[in-house]
Design an enzyme around this catalytic site. Structure first.
Site, PDB file in Angstrom:
ATOM      1  N   LYS A 289       2.552  -3.522   6.301  1.00  0.00           N
ATOM      2  CA  LYS A 289       2.454  -3.611   5.200  1.00  0.00           C
ATOM      3  C   LYS A 289       3.833  -3.535   4.725  1.00  0.00           C
ATOM      4  CE  LYS A 289      -0.935  -4.275   3.317  1.00  0.00           C
ATOM      5  NZ  LYS A 289      -1.715  -5.731   3.033  1.00  0.00           N
TER       6      LYS A 289
ATOM      7  N   SER B  94       0.841  -1.671   0.048  1.00  0.00           N
ATOM      8  CA  SER B  94      -0.303  -0.109  -0.327  1.00  0.00           C
ATOM      9  C   SER B  94       1.172   1.295  -0.173  1.00  0.00           C
ATOM     10  CB  SER B  94      -0.461   0.059   1.191  1.00  0.00           C
ATOM     11  OG  SER B  94      -1.513   1.155   1.654  1.00  0.00           O
TER      12      SER B  94
ATOM     13  N   TYR C 277      -1.894  -1.643  10.951  1.00  0.00           N
ATOM     14  CA  TYR C 277      -1.553  -2.550   9.751  1.00  0.00           C
ATOM     15  C   TYR C 277      -0.610  -1.632   9.036  1.00  0.00           C
ATOM     16  CZ  TYR C 277      -3.338  -1.747   5.476  1.00  0.00           C
ATOM     17  OH  TYR C 277      -3.542  -1.995   4.053  1.00  0.00           O
TER      18      TYR C 277
HETATM   19  C1  UD1 Z   1      -7.378   3.551   4.172  1.00  0.00           C
HETATM   20  C2  UD1 Z   1      -5.736   3.720   5.106  1.00  0.00           C
HETATM   21  C3  UD1 Z   1      -4.841   2.972   4.407  1.00  0.00           C
HETATM   22  C4  UD1 Z   1      -5.504   1.659   3.653  1.00  0.00           C
HETATM   23  C5  UD1 Z   1      -6.449   1.640   2.792  1.00  0.00           C
HETATM   24  C6  UD1 Z   1      -7.797   0.474   2.778  1.00  0.00           C
HETATM   25  C7  UD1 Z   1      -4.693   5.782   6.081  1.00  0.00           C
HETATM   26  C8  UD1 Z   1      -4.723   6.739   6.680  1.00  0.00           C
HETATM   27  N1  UD1 Z   1      -5.270   5.156   5.234  1.00  0.00           N
HETATM   28  O1  UD1 Z   1      -6.687   4.717   3.195  1.00  0.00           O
HETATM   29  O2  UD1 Z   1      -3.577   3.007   4.197  1.00  0.00           O
HETATM   30  O3  UD1 Z   1      -4.041   0.858   2.072  1.00  0.00           O
HETATM   31  O4  UD1 Z   1      -7.558   2.719   4.183  1.00  0.00           O
HETATM   32  O5  UD1 Z   1      -8.562   0.005   3.694  1.00  0.00           O
HETATM   33  O6  UD1 Z   1      -6.328   5.198   7.388  1.00  0.00           O
HETATM   34  N2  UD1 Z   1     -13.629   9.353   3.926  1.00  0.00           N
HETATM   35  C9  UD1 Z   1     -14.290  10.820   4.445  1.00  0.00           C
HETATM   36  N3  UD1 Z   1     -15.139  10.410   5.127  1.00  0.00           N
HETATM   37  C10 UD1 Z   1     -15.659   8.646   4.949  1.00  0.00           C
HETATM   38  C11 UD1 Z   1     -14.161   7.903   4.941  1.00  0.00           C
HETATM   39  C12 UD1 Z   1     -12.800   8.542   4.323  1.00  0.00           C
HETATM   40  O7  UD1 Z   1     -14.121  12.185   4.307  1.00  0.00           O
HETATM   41  O8  UD1 Z   1     -16.462   8.164   5.385  1.00  0.00           O
HETATM   42  C13 UD1 Z   1     -11.828  10.490   3.219  1.00  0.00           C
HETATM   43  C14 UD1 Z   1     -10.504  10.356   4.508  1.00  0.00           C
HETATM   44  O9  UD1 Z   1     -10.346  10.995   5.605  1.00  0.00           O
HETATM   45  C15 UD1 Z   1      -9.547   9.762   3.334  1.00  0.00           C
HETATM   46  C16 UD1 Z   1     -10.061   9.736   2.025  1.00  0.00           C
HETATM   47  O10 UD1 Z   1     -11.785  10.082   2.107  1.00  0.00           O
HETATM   48  O11 UD1 Z   1      -9.437  11.383   2.757  1.00  0.00           O
HETATM   49  C17 UD1 Z   1      -9.682   8.530   1.633  1.00  0.00           C
HETATM   50  O12 UD1 Z   1     -10.402   7.436   2.526  1.00  0.00           O
HETATM   51  P1  UD1 Z   1     -10.022   5.849   2.507  1.00  0.00           P
HETATM   52  O13 UD1 Z   1     -11.298   5.642   1.141  1.00  0.00           O
HETATM   53  O14 UD1 Z   1     -10.839   5.415   4.281  1.00  0.00           O
HETATM   54  O15 UD1 Z   1      -8.936   5.578   2.644  1.00  0.00           O
HETATM   55  P2  UD1 Z   1      -7.253   5.672   3.340  1.00  0.00           P
HETATM   56  O16 UD1 Z   1      -7.712   6.479   4.394  1.00  0.00           O
HETATM   57  O17 UD1 Z   1      -6.816   6.846   1.796  1.00  0.00           O
END
Ligand code: UD1
Length: 340
Positions: free
Chosen positions: A156, A127, A152
């Site tokens: 990785k 990742s 987690y």
């Molecule tokens: C996360 C993990 C990453 C992992 C991946 C796999 C972190 C920092 N990173 O990625 O290591 O490989 O999940 O599942 O946790 N968001 C919202 N509202 C929501 C959900 C997400 O605003 O309800 C935003 C988050 O703040 C982020 C973006 O959407 O900015 C993407 O979030 P997400 O899909 O959870 O992925 P990552 O956090 O990038």
């Protein structure tokens, strides 16, 4: 004769899409999965797309004896794609030992067994989390690995090191480490897609569940980041594009297209998209509104990260083709099918 590939976690989200692409490329697939975060119906979806039902064994890769029996039963496995892992960042903070066991012991078991069963190579599912918040964007594979923010993320990093050390020690196999950015979307047939367990932690399944009315509103985690619209930026990559990269990586190892025993590739589009832009793309593409509110930042979130995918583009000859705009529509079609 068809080459046989073991796909661990093959009924999961990225695993199932990869199985379909492996089958399309003429590989014979054996899936192992403990079904902790997926279910057996996924096999129907795979069969509906490819016309081929993959062999499936319900097995936890922590069970080394079970794996041993599996390799004996399905003689001639030439390659492994190792997806099986726990992946909820928040949960890993509360259950670190579970994460270390599930994500590390499983890899050790596979690597231990590979020489005895003459398995030529393993593709490892890593990742972009290993980069933390990169100093330079877009991020290349040479960027330093930053201290992990969760167990987690640490699993990785540790797994990458285990593979590296095993190969430097001369163990007789090859490996390709694939660092995914943010996989989203579903197969265009809507036969397979993401199946989050409980309340989705990731953005796109939360968006689709909100759009269909399962969730009242989406929380956008922070609008005060140092980005043009204040929300976090990610590199969202279509899951089928991502799946195809695994087939190329497997071909590359099994056909000895490279002298290198270990290679690392970023898999992303090279384009950074903010949370608000993604919501906008979803609303435009589907014509469905997503009720949302801005809330505080989520602990551990990275402000902005997107890939420099040139290494994969040039060396693997792989490029992500699908746009975020089209991909969110595939996620929506899958959500509609699930909710029927
Ligand atoms: C996360 C993990 C990453 C992992 C991946 C796999 C972190 C920092 N990173 O990625 O290591 O490989 O999940 O599942 O946790 N968001 C919202 N509202 C929501 C959900 C997400 O605003 O309800 C935003 C988050 O703040 C982020 C973006 O959407 O900015 C993407 O979030 P997400 O899909 O959870 O992925 P990552 O956090 O990038």
């Amino acid at each position: 004769m068809k080459k046989k590939i073991l796909v661990t976690g093959g009924t999961g989200y990225i695993g199932s899409h990869t199985v379909v692409e492996l089958q399309a490329a003429g590989y014979e697939v054996v899936i192992v999965d403990n079904l902790s975060n997926s279910n057996e119906n996924v096999l129907d979806g795979i069969e509906n797309i490819s016309g081929i039902r993959p062999v499936f064994e319900k097995l936890d890769c922590n069970d080394k004896e079970g794996l041993y029996t599996l390799f004996q039963t399905y003689q001639g496995i030439q390659g492994i794609i190792h997806f099986a892992a726990s992946k909820a960042v928040g949960e890993s903070v509360h259950k670190p030992l579970l994460y270390y066991r599930n994500n590390i012991v499983t890899l050790l078991n596979l690597l231990d067994l590979m020489p005895e069963f003459q398995v030529k190579g393993i593709v490892f599912s890593s990742s972009c989390t290993v980069y933390g918040q990169p100093d330079i964007l877009p991020v290349t594979e040479d960027a330093p690995v930053k201290p992990a923010l969760s167990p987690y993320g640490n699993t990785k990093q540790i797994n990458e090191e285990i593979i590296r050390d095993a190969i430097y020690a001369g163990l007789p196999f090859k490996s390709i480490i694939l660092r995914y950015f943010n996989p989203i979307g579903a197969h265009p047939s809507a036969e397979i897609g993401e199946l989050p367990n409980g309340v989705p932690q990731n953005l796109v399944p939360f968006v689709t569940q909100t759009a269909i009315g399962i969730r009242k509103e989406l929380s956008v985690f922070g609008d005060d980041y140092d980005t043009p619209d204040g929300s976090c930026i990610r590199d969202y990559i279509n899951v089928v594009d991502l799946a195809k990269a695994h087939v190329i990586a497997m071909d590359r190892m099994l056909e000895d297209k490279s002298d290198k025993k270990l290679e690392v590739f970023n898999l992303g589009t090279g384009r950074g998209v903010s949370v608000l832009e993604l919501i906008n793309a979803f609303e435009k593409g589907t014509g469905v509104k997503v009720p949302y509110k801005i809330v505080g930042r989520r602990e551990g979130d990275i402000e902005k990260v997107w890939a420099n995918p040139e290494h994969a583009n040039k060396v693997l000859g792989w490029t992500a083709h699908e746009t975020v705009e089209d991909t969110v529509v595939t996620a929506w079609n899958w959500q509609k099918k699930l909710s029927k």
